[in-house]
Design an enzyme around this catalytic site. Sequence first.
Site, PDB file in Angstrom:
ATOM      1  CG  MET A  33       8.599  -5.291 -39.114  1.00  0.00           C
ATOM      2  SD  MET A  33       8.356  -6.256 -40.579  1.00  0.00           S
ATOM      3  CE  MET A  33       8.197  -4.966 -41.811  1.00  0.00           C
ATOM      4  N   GLY A  39       7.713   8.442 -37.336  1.00  0.00           N
ATOM      5  CA  GLY A  39       6.409   7.776 -37.207  1.00  0.00           C
ATOM      6  C   GLY A  39       6.416   6.810 -36.026  1.00  0.00           C
ATOM      7  CG  HIS A  40       8.792   3.385 -36.292  1.00  0.00           C
ATOM      8  ND1 HIS A  40       9.710   3.599 -37.289  1.00  0.00           N
ATOM      9  CD2 HIS A  40       7.963   2.419 -36.751  1.00  0.00           C
ATOM     10  CE1 HIS A  40       9.460   2.791 -38.302  1.00  0.00           C
ATOM     11  NE2 HIS A  40       8.398   2.070 -38.011  1.00  0.00           N
ATOM     12  CE  LYS A 152       3.706   3.642 -43.385  1.00  0.00           C
ATOM     13  NZ  LYS A 152       3.545   2.619 -44.451  1.00  0.00           N
ATOM     14  CG  ASP A 153       1.274   0.176 -41.892  1.00  0.00           C
ATOM     15  OD1 ASP A 153       1.547  -0.176 -43.046  1.00  0.00           O
ATOM     16  OD2 ASP A 153       2.063   0.825 -41.175  1.00  0.00           O
ATOM     17  CB  VAL A 179       4.517  10.838 -38.391  1.00  0.00           C
ATOM     18  CG1 VAL A 179       5.568  11.943 -38.446  1.00  0.00           C
ATOM     19  CG2 VAL A 179       3.980  10.684 -36.971  1.00  0.00           C
ATOM     20  NE  ARG A 190       8.364  -2.503 -47.695  1.00  0.00           N
ATOM     21  CZ  ARG A 190       7.619  -3.101 -46.770  1.00  0.00           C
ATOM     22  NH1 ARG A 190       6.752  -2.396 -46.074  1.00  0.00           N
ATOM     23  NH2 ARG A 190       7.749  -4.392 -46.515  1.00  0.00           N
TER      24      ARG A 190
HETATM   25  P1  AMP Z   1       6.864  -0.892 -39.418  1.00  0.00           P
HETATM   26  O1  AMP Z   1       7.925  -1.462 -38.556  1.00  0.00           O
HETATM   27  O2  AMP Z   1       7.340   0.340 -40.161  1.00  0.00           O
HETATM   28  O3  AMP Z   1       6.163  -1.876 -40.274  1.00  0.00           O
HETATM   29  O4  AMP Z   1       5.739  -0.333 -38.476  1.00  0.00           O
HETATM   30  C1  AMP Z   1       5.724  -0.397 -37.080  1.00  0.00           C
HETATM   31  C2  AMP Z   1       4.579   0.470 -36.596  1.00  0.00           C
HETATM   32  O5  AMP Z   1       4.856   1.823 -36.919  1.00  0.00           O
HETATM   33  C3  AMP Z   1       3.242   0.117 -37.273  1.00  0.00           C
HETATM   34  O6  AMP Z   1       2.221   0.201 -36.316  1.00  0.00           O
HETATM   35  C4  AMP Z   1       3.120   1.195 -38.316  1.00  0.00           C
HETATM   36  O7  AMP Z   1       1.792   1.472 -38.679  1.00  0.00           O
HETATM   37  C5  AMP Z   1       3.742   2.378 -37.598  1.00  0.00           C
HETATM   38  N1  AMP Z   1       4.150   3.410 -38.552  1.00  0.00           N
HETATM   39  C6  AMP Z   1       4.917   3.248 -39.655  1.00  0.00           C
HETATM   40  N2  AMP Z   1       5.017   4.423 -40.344  1.00  0.00           N
HETATM   41  C7  AMP Z   1       4.295   5.327 -39.649  1.00  0.00           C
HETATM   42  C8  AMP Z   1       3.996   6.717 -39.835  1.00  0.00           C
HETATM   43  N3  AMP Z   1       4.457   7.399 -40.884  1.00  0.00           N
HETATM   44  N4  AMP Z   1       3.205   7.331 -38.936  1.00  0.00           N
HETATM   45  C9  AMP Z   1       2.728   6.654 -37.855  1.00  0.00           C
HETATM   46  N5  AMP Z   1       2.974   5.342 -37.617  1.00  0.00           N
HETATM   47  C10 AMP Z   1       3.738   4.695 -38.507  1.00  0.00           C
END
Ligand code: AMP
Length: 284
Positions: A33, A39-40, A152-153, A179, A190
């Site tokens: 998103m 992490g991404h 994380k998710d 991460v 967030r």
């Molecule tokens: P988001 O856009 O942040 O909802 O997540 C996009 C992708 O990034 C999802 O697969 C999440 O699980 C992953 N993600 C988000 N935060 C982390 C993190 N701290 N470490 C690893 N992957 C992450």
Amino acid sequence: MLHTSKPVVISTVAQFQALRATLQGSVGFVPTMGALHAGHAALLKQSRAENVHSVLSIFVNPTQFGPKEDLSKYPRTFERDLEIAASEGVGFVFAPTNEEIYPDGYSTFVEENTVSAPLCGPFRPGHFRGVTTVVLKLFNTVQPAHAYFGMKDAQQFFVLQKMCRDLNLSVQLTGVPTVREGDGLALSSRNVYLSAEQREKAPLLYKTLCATRDAILQNSSTTSHIEILAKSKQALESADFQVQYLDHLSVPTLQAITQPNQPAIIAVAAYLGTTRLIDNVILN
Ligand code: AMP
């Protein structure tokens, strides 16, 4: 293929499909998103290492947000995201509008009903239905060989794996380890909502998960596990976390634990003020 320049940005399904038809070799896909962080970047690195092409999608998916959730204030940092994508060797960014994904009269949804039920399920009604629907639509457009998700998710990852199995999708999913900041807080888009004081308290979430895991691994009885979880929940609440759940379930099915030493997860969701944080540790 190495891309050191800015990725190609595509905003319609039709244009992406036309491009996809020209790509040879495996496509790795990282759906997000936006508001990218390290992490991404870890997901993008793994995609780049394992595929000829990497595709990043950036789409703040309205159907996975509840009516009282933070859709309108979700952080949007598109230009910076493109720079991170470029530095991670992403060739193509798919960034559709809401109307492109959910045109007027849109009426088809995908629902997984077992793995979605516990943990975040009851607290975010409709959330996983939004996630499975958009991810299937993105898979159909991008047609990746591999897709990368963050642990994380973890529930999201297990729900999507179940969807792929149930619907005979051939895409291979990889769960990438969480991460974290140096103090243990899981990186999250967030985290920017946390005040300085909340940011100081936030690492207690992961510390508590680790202590809970260690205590559970040292005690084999289910009764003692219930007590351990209750004490950990209390410790978080004394530090001003409002805990939605702190659960110990089997993986990948997210059912109650039936045997000692079975692969398991300890997962938590808690509010610090108005910010909802989630985290987990995997056991065995
Ligand atoms: P988001 O856009 O942040 O909802 O997540 C996009 C992708 O990034 C999802 O697969 C999440 O699980 C992953 N993600 C988000 N935060 C982390 C993190 N701290 N470490 C690893 N992957 C992450």
